[in-house]
Design a protein around this motif. Sequence first.
Motif, PDB file in Angstrom:
ATOM      1  N   UNK A   1      14.607 -18.199  37.192  1.00 34.21           N
ATOM      2  CA  UNK A   1      13.543 -17.851  36.636  1.00 34.21           C
ATOM      3  C   UNK A   1      13.322 -16.655  35.500  1.00 34.21           C
ATOM      4  N   UNK A   2      14.323 -16.229  35.139  1.00 35.84           N
ATOM      5  CA  UNK A   2      14.161 -15.465  33.844  1.00 35.84           C
ATOM      6  C   UNK A   2      14.214 -16.118  32.843  1.00 35.84           C
ATOM      7  N   UNK A   3      15.073 -17.875  32.335  1.00 39.25           N
ATOM      8  CA  UNK A   3      15.279 -18.136  31.303  1.00 39.25           C
ATOM      9  C   UNK A   3      13.690 -18.974  31.202  1.00 39.25           C
ATOM     10  N   UNK A   4      13.562 -19.301  32.192  1.00 39.90           N
ATOM     11  CA  UNK A   4      12.354 -20.661  31.476  1.00 39.90           C
ATOM     12  C   UNK A   4      10.714 -19.504  32.096  1.00 39.90           C
TER      13      UNK A   4
ATOM     14  N   UNK B   1      19.530 -20.203  40.225  1.00 43.28           N
ATOM     15  CA  UNK B   1      18.145 -19.477  40.434  1.00 43.28           C
ATOM     16  C   UNK B   1      17.714 -18.407  39.182  1.00 43.28           C
ATOM     17  N   UNK B   2      18.170 -17.516  39.794  1.00 49.28           N
ATOM     18  CA  UNK B   2      17.924 -15.794  38.992  1.00 49.28           C
ATOM     19  C   UNK B   2      17.720 -16.595  37.281  1.00 49.28           C
TER      20      UNK B   2
ATOM     21  N   UNK C   1      13.868 -17.778  43.991  1.00 55.18           N
ATOM     22  CA  UNK C   1      14.795 -16.844  43.038  1.00 55.18           C
ATOM     23  C   UNK C   1      13.520 -17.046  41.636  1.00 55.18           C
ATOM     24  N   UNK C   2      13.506 -18.388  41.600  1.00 53.70           N
ATOM     25  CA  UNK C   2      11.571 -18.814  41.009  1.00 53.70           C
ATOM     26  C   UNK C   2      10.710 -18.544  41.451  1.00 53.70           C
TER      27      UNK C   2
ATOM     28  N   UNK D   1      13.112  -7.486  38.023  1.00 58.53           N
ATOM     29  CA  UNK D   1      14.012  -6.938  37.681  1.00 58.53           C
ATOM     30  C   UNK D   1      14.346  -6.863  39.569  1.00 58.53           C
ATOM     31  N   UNK D   2      13.880  -6.764  40.128  1.00 58.87           N
ATOM     32  CA  UNK D   2      14.399  -6.430  41.903  1.00 58.87           C
ATOM     33  C   UNK D   2      14.705  -8.010  42.268  1.00 58.87           C
ATOM     34  N   UNK D   3      14.463  -8.765  41.826  1.00 51.32           N
ATOM     35  CA  UNK D   3      15.077  -9.935  42.169  1.00 51.32           C
ATOM     36  C   UNK D   3      16.720  -9.626  42.271  1.00 51.32           C
TER      37      UNK D   3
END
Length: 357
Positions: free
Chosen positions: A170-173, A166-167, A229-230, A238-240
Motif C-alpha cells: 500500500x505504501x511502496x506502490x 499488505x501495508x 491494507x491496500x 498512516x492510521x492503516x
Amino acid sequence: MSAAPTPPLPIKTIASHVAVPFVIGIVMALCYLGGFHKPDPQGLRIDVVGSGMQTAVTAQQLQEKLGDKVSVRTVDSVDAARDAIERREIVAAFVPDRPTAQLMVSTAAGDPTAVTVERIFSAITIARDQPLRIVDVVPVDATRDPSGQSIFFFLVALTVGSYGTGIAIAVAAGGRDIRVRAGIAVVASVLVAAVISAIAVWGFDALPGAEWEMFGLAIPYALATMLFAVGLHPLIGRFTTLAMVTIFVGLNFTSSGGVFPPQLQPRFFGVLHDFWIGAGFQESARDLAYFPQVGVGGEVAKIIGWLIAGVALVGVAAAVERRRYPEVAAPGGSAGRHERAALSPAAEEELAEDVVA
C-alpha cells in the motif's frame, strides 16, 4: 559544503506519530487481557452417558451444581457420546459408572477446554470418593502438534506476514494504479502462503495433517488481509497500521479459538468467533486435520466473506482516489497508471509520515 540540517517536525506531527503506537498498545492490552486473562466456562456442552432415572437425576444434579457453566444432556451409550465428540457437537461426556467414573474429552478440539472439564469432574468425583478415568477420544498429534497449538502458531505467522506485506504494498506502490497494487497483492498472497507453509511443513514438521488443504486456505486468507491494507491506506493513511493491528491481531487472534475457545471467553469474543476471519481459518484447519467427518463449509465461508469485503474495500478506495485525483481518470491523462508520481508537497509529507508510521 555540508547539507542543511533537517528542520524539526512540528509538535502536532510528532504527537500524531506517537499516538499510533500508543493506541496500538491500548488496543492490544484490551484485547489480550480482556480475552485471555480469566478463562471462565460458559455453556460447555456435556453429555451424561446412561439410561434410566438415575442418569437423568445425575444430569440434573450436575446442571444445578454447575449452573450456566455447562449445558448437560443425557445420551444412551458410550458410542453415541464418542460420535458426538468426534463431530464436535459436545466437548465432553461423563460416564458415572461404579466403581470408576469415566470422562471422555478431546484435546484436539482444544486442550484448555479438556483441562477445564477435567478439573470440574475431578472435583465432583473426589467429593464422591470415586476414581476418575480420562479418555482422550480425539488426541492431538503427539509428534507434530504436542501442544495442540501448531495451527494457531501457523495462523499467527501467516497473519503477520500478510498484513505486513499488505501495508508495504500500500505504501511502496502507492503511486501506482490501485489495480496494480491489488495485482501485486494477489501474487504476494501466494508467495507468503507458500513460504509460511513450507517452513511449517518442511522446516519443522509442525502441522498435524491436511497440509495442502491448509495451504489452500492460507492463500485467500493472506489475500483478504493484504487487500484490507491496500484498500484502507488511501482512506486513512498512516492510521492503516493501527487499523490492521486491531482487526487482524488484537481482535483476530483473541477470537480465533486458537488459545481459548469461545466457551471460555467473555461473550464479546464468542460473538466475533462466529464470523471473524481468524476463527474461520483456525476452526476449518483444525477440522481438516483432526475431525475429517466435520464439514468446513461454514468456516471457509468466513474467509471468503472477508475476501469479498477486501475486494469491496479496494473498490471504495479506487473510487475515492478517482475523486481525489480527477486528472488521472480523464482520457489521455499524462499521469497514466502512475497517477501519483507527482505529488504535492503536502501529499509527499503525508506519504513520508505513512512510511514512518
